[in-house]
Design an enzyme around this catalytic site. Sequence first.
Site, PDB file in Angstrom:
ATOM      1  N   GLY A  68       0.814  -1.204   0.000  1.00 13.75           N
ATOM      2  CA  GLY A  68       0.000   0.000   0.000  1.00 13.75           C
ATOM      3  C   GLY A  68       0.847   1.252   0.000  1.00 13.75           C
ATOM      4  N   GLY A  75      -0.320   4.488   0.452  1.00 13.46           N
ATOM      5  CA  GLY A  75      -1.045   5.639   0.989  1.00 13.46           C
ATOM      6  C   GLY A  75      -0.083   6.479   1.816  1.00 13.46           C
ATOM      7  N   PHE A  76      -0.629   7.245   2.746  1.00  8.31           N
ATOM      8  CA  PHE A  76       0.230   8.120   3.560  1.00  8.31           C
ATOM      9  C   PHE A  76       1.225   7.309   4.390  1.00  8.31           C
ATOM     10  CE2 PHE A  76      -3.455  10.957   2.886  1.00  8.31           C
ATOM     11  CZ  PHE A  76      -2.780  12.039   2.380  1.00  8.31           C
ATOM     12  N   GLY A  77       0.760   6.189   4.981  1.00 10.55           N
ATOM     13  CA  GLY A  77       1.630   5.393   5.835  1.00 10.55           C
ATOM     14  C   GLY A  77       2.715   4.669   5.047  1.00 10.55           C
ATOM     15  N   VAL A 111      -2.299  -7.582  -3.826  1.00 11.20           N
ATOM     16  CA  VAL A 111      -1.915  -8.665  -2.920  1.00 11.20           C
ATOM     17  C   VAL A 111      -3.187  -9.422  -2.559  1.00 11.20           C
ATOM     18  CG1 VAL A 111      -0.942  -9.261  -0.685  1.00 11.20           C
ATOM     19  CG2 VAL A 111       0.061  -7.403  -2.023  1.00 11.20           C
ATOM     20  N   GLU A 115     -18.477  17.543   4.032  1.00 11.19           N
ATOM     21  CA  GLU A 115     -17.882  18.182   2.858  1.00 11.19           C
ATOM     22  C   GLU A 115     -18.712  17.913   1.605  1.00 11.19           C
ATOM     23  OE1 GLU A 115     -14.087  16.327   3.218  1.00 11.19           O
ATOM     24  OE2 GLU A 115     -13.248  17.928   4.432  1.00 11.19           O
ATOM     25  N   ASP A 144      -4.980   3.109   8.386  1.00 10.18           N
ATOM     26  CA  ASP A 144      -6.390   2.838   8.656  1.00 10.18           C
ATOM     27  C   ASP A 144      -6.673   1.373   8.962  1.00 10.18           C
ATOM     28  OD1 ASP A 144      -6.819   5.466   8.233  1.00 10.18           O
ATOM     29  OD2 ASP A 144      -7.991   5.270   6.404  1.00 10.18           O
TER      30      ASP A 144
END
Lengths: 467, 467
Positions: free
Chosen positions: B15, B17-19, B86, B178, B319
Amino acid sequence: MKPRPNHKPKVIIIGCGFGGLEAVKALSRAAVDITLIDRTNHHLFQPLLYQVATAGLSAPAISAPIRHILRREIKRGNLTVLQAEVTAIDAADKSVVLDDGERLDYDHLIVAAGATHSYFGHDEWATHAPGLKTLADAFDIRARVIGAFEHAERCANPDERAAWMSFVVVGAGPTGVEMAGTLAEIAQHTLAQQFRRIDSKLARVVLLEGSDRVLGTFVPALSQRAREQLKRLKVDVRTGCKVTTIDETGVTYDGHEGDVQFSNHLPTRTVVWAAGVAGSPLGRSLAATAHAELDRAGRVVVQPDLSLLDHPEVYVIGDLAAARSYGPDLPKADPKPVPGVSPAAKQMGRLAAANILRRLKHEPTEAFRYRDYGSLATIGRRAAVVDLAVPVFGALRFSGFFAWLFWLFAHIWFLIGFRNRLVVLIDWAWAYMTFERHARVVAEAPHRPGPPLTPPLQDAPDTQPLA
Amino acid sequence: MKPRPNHKPKVIIIGCGFGGLEAVKALSRAAVDITLIDRTNHHLFQPLLYQVATAGLSAPAISAPIRHILRREIKRGNLTVLQAEVTAIDAADKSVVLDDGERLDYDHLIVAAGATHSYFGHDEWATHAPGLKTLADAFDIRARVIGAFEHAERCANPDERAAWMSFVVVGAGPTGVEMAGTLAEIAQHTLAQQFRRIDSKLARVVLLEGSDRVLGTFVPALSQRAREQLKRLKVDVRTGCKVTTIDETGVTYDGHEGDVQFSNHLPTRTVVWAAGVAGSPLGRSLAATAHAELDRAGRVVVQPDLSLLDHPEVYVIGDLAAARSYGPDLPKADPKPVPGVSPAAKQMGRLAAANILRRLKHEPTEAFRYRDYGSLATIGRRAAVVDLAVPVFGALRFSGFFAWLFWLFAHIWFLIGFRNRLVVLIDWAWAYMTFERHARVVAEAPHRPGPPLTPPLQDAPDTQPLA
């Protein structure tokens, strides 16, 4: 019967490309009730569509919502915009039929439905060789091109990997030349050193053309320049080649070396179709109900004033029209048909609108006269050919870096909307400095044509990251 | 056994993403061999994804190709990037399995596979109420919203038209607030006077929330402000409502007025799901092979150092992790779990990378300590709420125009890449001045109810056509 004061003549315009949009604008202040029908919600600046396909620009940079472009005309109160597909034109009944069965009457009709790809009777090629006419096409090609390099990186079988790293563009008109040049640029610069297992610089871009030169509508000297510029970009240009098969294994074509005929197979997973163009299917609807004559490409043969012989209230413009240009000395027409380019479509849109207004005033209509300002084609970063028709001076032809700059500013100038121009300029300046193509983003799962990937060998030494 | 000098430890990161991205950066100069696997080719700035869904930004403005972001790390020679899904983690075998069957071994694993939507056991709602996690989701919602107004314009039946002009957002967390605020803005401003048969200002935006206030993670005073700002934008906010059915006719929910219970049906064709979140299915794979414990939302319960109890070489971050924050006085943890926000994911990515390096040096790992800098949420044009944790000073809370400006610059600051920041700033300035949303462009055919547009299963890869 005298027209009732509240009954304005109804004009239906099918298609909001360059021709349809000009026609709407030209009619929007007249005492007519206009309905514009398009199957998408946007006007598309098609000359830069290849940039969306090759991830140089995002879709909103070259397209704008029809309702936004025409918001003033809508507010004025005589324009209705419908997002719908016209399934048939009933010229005898003076009505058009929409996809949900709704039937709309007209007093005057402008058909600006454009063109689609033609696979010369081989529609089965479409699965493997998408063409480039719509934003959806551009996203499809973008996903295939970017996905091909990703597949190559994961692929252990050398033949399969070579097929993923081969790109074939069929047709060397302006779109094919732009696509091939930009694909080579992506492989040579944008992706360089961004993979571990493959070297993107070893990718192969082949441009196949049936005739004996690229950019066949330009003068031979500019074709030659374009060919040299393509060669410098490492595009493998093959002219005099007739494609015979396209399937999941690649492209097969007949060619010749001197007098020797041969047949060749190019193994590839990524083919872009930039060869044939056919008029919209609505042409057949006009042939059936308005006795319109179609040419070999399915385009509608129009009268000098762009209307139909038996139906002077029906006009056909843009890429769907097989039109000729007439000087003031009617009936002598130019021997060459009007080309399928945006300036011609815009000029036809304005004339069709003006001829409708003339007929409403019981004046005679005028014949179409195509004003050719010249042609441009770009080949890749910093290379283009320009052939301008300058009044009095004559032809002005040049190629190379200045031609590219000229091409760039001409295209940005004609983009709709100030924001788009600014964003496209920034994107280009950015790409020019960094070689990056910022829209290299694919939302879908990777594209996988044809046979499934064979599972890579576990211990193949050339695929292990580092031992 | 002493490690061979040429054998670098293999780290797999799932992944980007941010992490995952932070973990790669933190490890890229260490003597490890990294493989980063993501099923898309891009890193996504998810906090602005709702702007792509509501046509304010184009996809490339908030996303960037992974290979471009990490081009220096790839060039350095110890990072391999694979675009792949994966399908399973085999913790006993220390390997991961890819979609094509390839198996990759690891010495250390970081699972940063993120979260997906949860329909609380009602997966059949997904067809009618898409969530917002990927670019494909955003394009789907954009096509539905824009298509709804187009359908309304073509619709003769008043009930059907009213259903097309009703929009329901389920869930009043930051994303739901939003979305609802921006939908209202589109109806009230962007589309105003761009239709002939309908008045877009009469569109109805309903925000349904199960708990008794919006933005439940904020303090009650800011929730109240947000609710007032939503009301000013003409959003119909209904709290204490539990959705019982979503189908092609609309949304049914149970609510109460004081002590009186009632059930209500909202006829609508456009529902956005912003309520439930569930950990990636890879969590189940870890539960099966690594005895990992999952919480009710399918997130993996991790040790204080973010690893798994039985498998200290496997880290779960972002997450997908059910993590707690620890002060220096281990083992006393914060009572509240770490929220699923991007700063937390980034901090976890850095700690997991550092803990891998500590283990390689045979040092003890450290516990995760979440540094909460505060929360922001925007509601629409010129409105937001801000709750900052300022060191020493304490909490700094404000709302309204300055909160919106703060939110704007904070988000643009954290966008990846200078070009993206510049383009997003221009887009926002343009939108602010003109009310236009420039990305109001839909590439596919208009959305029609009936056959599903989205794959009904949460686990399915993004396969719908790109809008």
